[in-house]
Design an enzyme around this catalytic site. Structure first.
Site, PDB file in Angstrom:
ATOM      1  N   ASP A 167       1.189  -1.465   0.267  1.00 44.72           N
ATOM      2  CA  ASP A 167       0.259   0.035   0.106  1.00 44.72           C
ATOM      3  C   ASP A 167       0.795   1.379   0.038  1.00 44.72           C
ATOM      4  O   ASP A 167       1.005   2.060   0.917  1.00 44.72           O
ATOM      5  CB  ASP A 167      -0.880   0.141   1.398  1.00 44.72           C
ATOM      6  CG  ASP A 167      -1.762   1.375   0.516  1.00 44.72           C
ATOM      7  OD1 ASP A 167      -1.788   1.890   0.107  1.00 44.72           O
ATOM      8  OD2 ASP A 167      -3.006   0.921   2.322  1.00 44.72           O
ATOM      9  N   HIS A 182       4.348   4.114  13.581  1.00 46.17           N
ATOM     10  CA  HIS A 182       3.552   4.450  12.840  1.00 46.17           C
ATOM     11  C   HIS A 182       1.808   3.790  13.126  1.00 46.17           C
ATOM     12  O   HIS A 182       0.990   4.271  12.457  1.00 46.17           O
ATOM     13  CB  HIS A 182       3.549   3.508  11.601  1.00 46.17           C
ATOM     14  CG  HIS A 182       2.721   2.582  10.653  1.00 46.17           C
ATOM     15  ND1 HIS A 182       3.759   1.167  11.738  1.00 46.17           N
ATOM     16  CD2 HIS A 182       2.231   1.636  10.123  1.00 46.17           C
ATOM     17  CE1 HIS A 182       3.034   0.375  11.487  1.00 46.17           C
ATOM     18  NE2 HIS A 182       2.095   0.517  10.686  1.00 46.17           N
ATOM     19  N   CYS A 234       0.341   4.957   2.001  1.00 41.93           N
ATOM     20  CA  CYS A 234      -0.638   4.012   3.721  1.00 41.93           C
ATOM     21  C   CYS A 234      -0.430   5.659   4.852  1.00 41.93           C
ATOM     22  O   CYS A 234       0.612   5.218   4.723  1.00 41.93           O
ATOM     23  CB  CYS A 234      -0.160   3.272   3.293  1.00 41.93           C
ATOM     24  SG  CYS A 234      -1.828   3.245   4.704  1.00 41.93           S
ATOM     25  N   LYS A 287     -15.697   1.311   9.456  1.00 41.97           N
ATOM     26  CA  LYS A 287     -14.805   0.107   8.539  1.00 41.97           C
ATOM     27  C   LYS A 287     -14.864   0.170   6.835  1.00 41.97           C
ATOM     28  O   LYS A 287     -16.094  -0.303   7.255  1.00 41.97           O
ATOM     29  CB  LYS A 287     -13.939  -0.613   9.561  1.00 41.97           C
ATOM     30  CG  LYS A 287     -13.787  -0.364  10.933  1.00 41.97           C
ATOM     31  CD  LYS A 287     -12.294  -0.093  11.328  1.00 41.97           C
ATOM     32  CE  LYS A 287     -11.213  -1.336  10.994  1.00 41.97           C
ATOM     33  NZ  LYS A 287     -10.191  -1.295  10.887  1.00 41.97           N
TER      34      LYS A 287
END
Length: 497
Positions: free
Chosen positions: A114, A420, A117, A496
């Site tokens: 990703d 992160h 991200c 979500k």
DNA sequence: ATGTGC
């Protein structure tokens, strides 16, 4: 190289037993070192508290820190942040810089699937009481406005391939030009929402067709849109500068480059596998496939990766504007009353060419941050921050997120990087097993969190127990001095994938 | 993370 992403549990076990855990030498309470041995070009350095060491040693991530230390042209150390866990090639939570002038390589495994991200947080004029009884409606409204879930598409009109080229080159500014948010948002985005060196001709057709319909979509897994309450302030001066106050409502968005970046990564892993043979690179793990930054292959990956990074910034910029519409509609407010203001947008999966001090000289390095966040002090950031660059650390859906600020020490010790997030502790399968027979939605409700979700297994996979303690992770970085805590945010409404 | 596999 064909087996990535599949049968990960069995594969992780195989990886774990391949080697014994490397020995850790204590530097100080929050920093441990793995001495150089074998083909390691540099030592490893892991930022971690003593209480988390056992968990880290059992996961295979440490072996990956050692593997990364073998990369051609790596400078200084192979770093890991306290949220380290096993990933594709590089550990998640890994930071590594290579020197292109010394044959330094760039590796897609050091960025992740990703690409870009990241997280953005926006503050509002609202207080907890303004939303307390409207959370169900708010989350429903967010769901109506923001397409969510695996393969989600159609948030905004489908863009043409030619327009996608522009997204790839100008990033978040494309979204602003389309009326999503305002120009001022760009100054509060890492790289102003546009990474240089993007070249759409380096991006393949499959990635393009996936990208054309996925702008303004959230995706699935740990991606979310959240309504948060500012629960505690730790650093008054920075909080004031960031516009944060106790009891305030904030909006938080966590997503990336969707299928577009995923396809770019996939395409270039194949390119890199060929490059490894062509340049006869000696690597301890084929998942570290890479090419010299100064080769055609390395340059093409960086150019395509920048396209995906810019796509992700356009995506988060668009989603923030969609979320604003959702909030305005639900609360019956004017934009002025809501006062949605971007605090910052920061990425945690990227490789960038940055100038850093190596010994006494400044060198341009290729810094890989995979599940690690840039954390610059005021020096070196081209934006208005007096106290330092905001660092956004999302928790899982049941726990708090943190806003921190970059420090001088991170620039000196970790190429300007910190952690992160909480980091996954349990496999997705494991979490589903653990959640069997339980009502996670209701458990969260009791914690004062209203959650709506799309995927059938999302809630189980993402349950709080599947993640490490974000509090411990953030405190470790704070203790080590690579980022400083500013505020804690508690989720009250969560959407979500 | 991901139209979860060539």
């Amino acid at each position: 190289m064909k087996d990535h992403g599949r049968g990960s549990d069995a594969k992780m076990m195989a990886k774990r037993t391949e080697k014994t855990s490397p020995r850790l030498r204590k530097i100080h309470s929050y920093l441990w070192e793995i001495e150089r041995s074998g083909g390691m070009r540099v030592p490893g350095r892991i930022f971690i508290s003593e209480s988390m060491i056992d968990r880290v040693c059992s996961d295979g991530g440490l072996d990956q820190v050692v593997n990364v230390a073998h990369l051609p042209g790596i400078v200084g150390y192979s770093f890991a942040m306290p949220d380290i866990h096993w990933g594709y090639g590089f550990p998640i939570g890994g930071v590594a810089a290579t020197d292109p002038a010394q044959g330094g390589v760039v590796s897609p495994g050091g960025v992740g699937y990703d690409i870009n991200c990241g997280v953005r947080v926006a503050t509002t004029h609202l207080e907890r009481a303004d939303v307390e009884r409207k959370l169900e409606a708010l989350v429903t409204s967010l769901f109506r406005h923001i397409p969510t879930g695996l393969g989600s598409s159609g948030a905004i009109r489908k863009v043409s391939s030619k327009e996608l080229d522009r997204v790839m080159v100008i990033g978040a500014r494309w979204a602003v030009e389309q009326g999503y948010g305002s120009k001022g948002d760009l100054a509060h985005t890492e790289e102003e929402g546009c990474l240089g060196g993007a070249d759409p001709s380096a991006v393949g057709q499959r990635a393009r067709s996936r990208g054309c319909e996925q702008l303004g979509t959230l995706g699935s897994g740990n991606h979310f849109v959240e309504i948060d309450v500012v629960e505690e302030i730790y650093h008054k001066e920075a909080a004031r500068e960031f516009g944060l106050r106790p009891g305030q409502i904030a909006l938080q968005i966590h997503t990336g480059s969707r299928g577009f970046g995923h396809q770019v990564c996939d395409d270039y892993l194949k390119v890199m596998a060929r490059a490894v043979r062509k340049f006869n690179l000696q690597l301890p793990d084929r998942q570290l496939a890479c090419a010299p930054v100064e080769s055609a292959e390395g340059g093409a990956y960086l150019a395509a990766m920048a396209c995906a990074a810019n796509f992700a910034w356009a995506n988060r910029q668009t989603i923030m504007a969609l979320a604003e519409r959702a909030m305005l509609e639900c609360l019956g407010m004017t934009p002025r009353d809501l006062g949605l203001t971007l605090l910052y947008d920061v990425c945690h999966n990227i490789a960038k060419l940055e100038d850093h001090e190596v010994g006494r000289e400044v060198r341009r390095l290729c810094v890989h941050r995979k599940g690690a966040t840039r954390a610059y002090p005021p020096r070196g950031v081209k934006n208005p921050w007096r106290t330092g660059q905001p660092v956004l650390i999302p928790g899982d859906m049941g726990t708090e997120s943190y806003i921190c600020v970059g420090q001088e020490k991170s620039l000196r010790e970790t190429w300007g990087s910190t952690c992160h997030g909480a980091g996954r502790m349990m496999s997705r399968k494991g979490a589903i097993r653990k959640a069997r027979g339980r009502n996670i939605k209701q458990e969260l409700r009791r914690l004062g969190i209203t959650v709506r979700y799309e995927g059938r297994t999302t809630l189980a996979e993402e349950m709080p127990e599947a993640y490490k303690d974000v509090d411990e992770v953030v405190r470790t970085c704070h203790g080590a001095g690579i980022s400083k805590m500013v505020a804690r945010l508690k989720p009250v409404g969560v959407m979500k994938g």
